[in-house]
Design an enzyme around this catalytic site. Structure first.
Site, PDB file in Angstrom:
ATOM      1  CG  ASP A 308      -2.234   0.739   0.955  1.00  0.00           C
ATOM      2  OD1 ASP A 308      -2.241   1.659   0.114  1.00  0.00           O
ATOM      3  OD2 ASP A 308      -3.252   0.415   1.592  1.00  0.00           O
ATOM      4  CD  GLU A 514      -6.703   5.351   2.896  1.00  0.00           C
ATOM      5  OE1 GLU A 514      -5.771   5.032   3.648  1.00  0.00           O
ATOM      6  OE2 GLU A 514      -6.537   5.580   1.678  1.00  0.00           O
TER       7      GLU A 514
END
Length: 658
Positions: A308, A514
């Site tokens: 990521d 997020e």
């Protein structure tokens, strides 16, 4: 002197000619050769530096054609909101991607780079793209075929901009709605998430019959390489805190969080992204047991594993505290491509040092590069490295918008229709004399789309992309004689001497993505509660909740006549009105348990303390007005005793229309 010079020049020419002939005869450039032969041939020609370069992915903002050439960079990406220019056209995107690609092709071996982007609910970074409902809404449809079609439409729009790789789908199983990424999860139920991996076949295409399972497959220039994420357990963190620790035994991990990965590999997903989160205290980016041992060796995944964004940096706390160690831990765990995304020289220097010092064996580098090249060869990048303008009209096409509209109406979950279960308000009459539209989310395209739309954290307002708000959809749906009054937050005095047939109140959450979306309270955006109270105490009302997850609604539910969970529907607001006005019936089912209070969380179906406001799978069903009328018409030829019953049904429906 002249003869010596001529001889020297002759030798130089001969060397050049040999190099040219050798390059032209290179097996890796021959599409007729088996992929395994091409990979072996190319890798035999690569230096350590070129191999390490293939393992690097950087953001477009720090890239140039020279950097792509000089460092043999394997991949570029657009982070959330990273675009060529504001309101960039498909042609602008194609030109940008090709400029970078030409740099890669001018390198010694001419290995094309692969450009990736987050296309998590349509081509969401791009102006004028079709924005589909977020995954939580698609989970409510329980329709894998629809999701596959959305994957195919998304692939077309992404390819329209010259991009061949998407960081989607997210196959997390969100077990706590307090998690800021919960809307990226199809459901709390692993079986629903498994079913929705059908989107991979839409994105990548259907592998040919008899092909080996687990081997990456991308079916042509109108398909993209997909990325299942985030491996593994990202939706199970304690208290739903993003990037936190998932505490669960191996049986729980395998039964809840792993099944969708098995399905994705069987569907030949090209890449898998590792999660920021930890499993029982161990960072997933450093977990060799799961990344190499289970994913690669047990599940036999043959594509490449990607980190990521700055994922290996976060192996240490604070992030980047010991970068050399992080590089070592991440690569040894089994990560093949690292989303750096900014300082490529630091990563390359550290990995080169670790290889030269024999801390990381060369066979680990070769494994990573072999997997990356397999994806590139399989998807045809070597034959078609440059994009053209042939698909630019696919971006935001009417066909895709109609598909998104269908997805919206199928994702709607009807939670209540009539106070005390009587006198249903829906479907609403299109021929009402005067209606009120209220709420923070009624006329805000950004709120309607949610996070990961144009910008990473989304936007507010109606100016950043094209679409139809709920208010706009209402105006299109009702009769031209109907008066529509829009007031975002009317107070109690507003209703004096005003007579409304009914009100539509759209409230919910602001956009987020997020960690910014982590919430311990799960409350709607103010003044949502007061809008519900003021409107619903004065006039019959349907409340439409625009949110990425269940939010606190229990205190207001008694005042509400009808309640609809619309999730984050995207750009096509007419899908909402399709159901509200009865052109189509409600069919969605809750993909998540709707709690009474946040004190109950986490609470998932099957838990011993399960006591929901609305249970997993709940959803009232209604028939469309046309189908009701059609049934009534066809019943005219039925035996006489049924006529009375049917006429009563029709009469009650017409009462609702007044």
């Amino acid at each position: 002197m002249g003869r010596a010079l001529a001889g020297f020049l002759g030798i130089l020419w001969l060397c050049w000619w040999i190099a040219v002939v050798e390059a032209e005869s290179a097996k890796y450039k021959d599409p007729k050769q088996p992929v395994a032969v091409r990979i072996k041939d190319l890798m035999s020609r690569m230096t350590v530096e070129e191999k390490i370069g293939q393992m690097v992915q950087i953001d477009r903002t720090v890239a140039s054609a020279d950097i792509m050439r000089d460092y043999s960079i394997g991949s570029l990406l657009s982070g959330g909101g990273s675009v060529p220019l504001p309101e960039a056209t498909a042609q602008d995107w194609v030109n940008m991607v090709n400029d970078f690609q030409k740099g890669s092709l001018s390198s010694r071996l001419g290995i094309p780079m692969i450009y990736g982007i987050d296309a998590v609910h349509g081509h969401n970074n791009v102006y004028n793209a079709t924005i589909f409902p977020h995954n939580v809404g698609l989970g409510a449809t329980r329709d894998p075929d629809l999701v596959r079609k959305i994957g195919a439409a998304t692939a077309l729009e992404v390819r329209a901009t010259g991009i061949p790789y998407v960081f989607a789908p997210c196959i997390a199983v969100c077990r706590d709605p307090r998690w800021g990424r919960c809307y990226e999860s199809y459901s709390e139920d692993p079986q629903v998430v498994q079913q929705m991996t059908e989107i991979i076949l839409g994105l990548q295409g259907n592998p040919p019959n008899g092909s080996r399972k687990g081997v990456p497959y991308v079916g042509g220039k109108d398909k993209v390489a997909a990325c299942a994420k985030h491996f593994v357990g990202d939706g199970g963190t304690t208290r739903g805190i993003n990037e936190n620790n998932t505490v669960i035994d191996m049986h729980g991990l395998l039964s809840i969080h792993m099944p969708a990965y098995s399905d994705s590999i069987l569907k030949d997903v090209s890449t898998i992204m590792v999660s920021y989160s930890s499993w029982n205290g161990e960072k997933m980016h450093a977990n060799q047991e799961l990344v190499t041992g289970f994913l690669k060796n047990t599940l036999n995944f043959k594509g490449f594993v990607i980190s990521d964004w700055e994922g290996i940096d976060r192996i240490t706390s604070p992030p980047h505290a010991n970068y050399t160690y992080s590089v070592q831990a991440g690569i040894q765990a089994g990560i093949d491509m690292v989303m750096v995304p900014f300082n490529h020289t630091e990563f390359i220097d550290d990995l080169t040092y670790l290889v030269n010092s024999k801390v990381i064996p060369m066979n680990r580098i070769d494994d990573a590069v072999r997997r990356i090249l397999l994806v590139k060869f399989t998807m045809g990048l070597f034959e078609n490295p440059l994009a053209d303008f042939s698909l630019v009209n696919e971006l935001g096409s009417q066909a895709h918008r109609e598909l998104a509209r269908e997805a919206v109406r199928k994702s709607l979950v009807l939670l209540k229709n009539g106070k005390n279960g009587t006198n249903p308000l829906l479907p609403l009459s299109k021929k009402a004399s005067k209606i009120l539209v209220a709420g923070t989310h009624a006329d805000n395209l950004g709120y309607q789309c949610g996070g990961w739309t144009i910008n990473w954290q989304g936007f507010s307002g109606n100016n950043y992309t094209r679409g139809t708000t709920i208010l706009g959809a209402i105006k299109s749906a009702v009769d031209s004689s109907t008066e529509i009054v829009f007031q975002e937050n009317p107070d109690a005095n507003f209703f004096k001497s005003k007579k409304f047939d009914y009100a539509i109140v759209a409230v919910g959450e602001p956009p987020y993505a997020e960690t910014a979306g982590d919430s311990a309270t799960l409350t709607m955006k103010d003044p949502g509660p007061s809008a519900i109270s003021n409107v619903c105490n004065a006039v019959k009302c349907v409340v439409v909740v625009i949110s990425g997850r269940p939010i606190v609604i229990e205190p207001y539910i008694d005042a509400i006549d009808a309640l609809v969970a619309a999730w984050l529907p995207g750009t096509e607001g007419q899908g909402v009105t399709d159901a509200l006005f009865g052109d189509y019936g409600f069919s969605g089912k809750l993909p998540r348990t709707w709690f009474k209070t946040v004190d109950q969380l986490p609470m998932n179906v099957g838990d011993p303390h399960y006591d929901p406001l609305f249970p997993f799978g709940f959803g009232l069903k209604t028939e469309s007005v046309p189908s009701i009328v059609a049934k009534a018409t066809s019943a005219a030829d039925s035996p006489r005793p049924y006529i009375v019953i049917l006429m009563a049904s029709i009469s009650s429906w017409f009462v609702l229309q007044r």
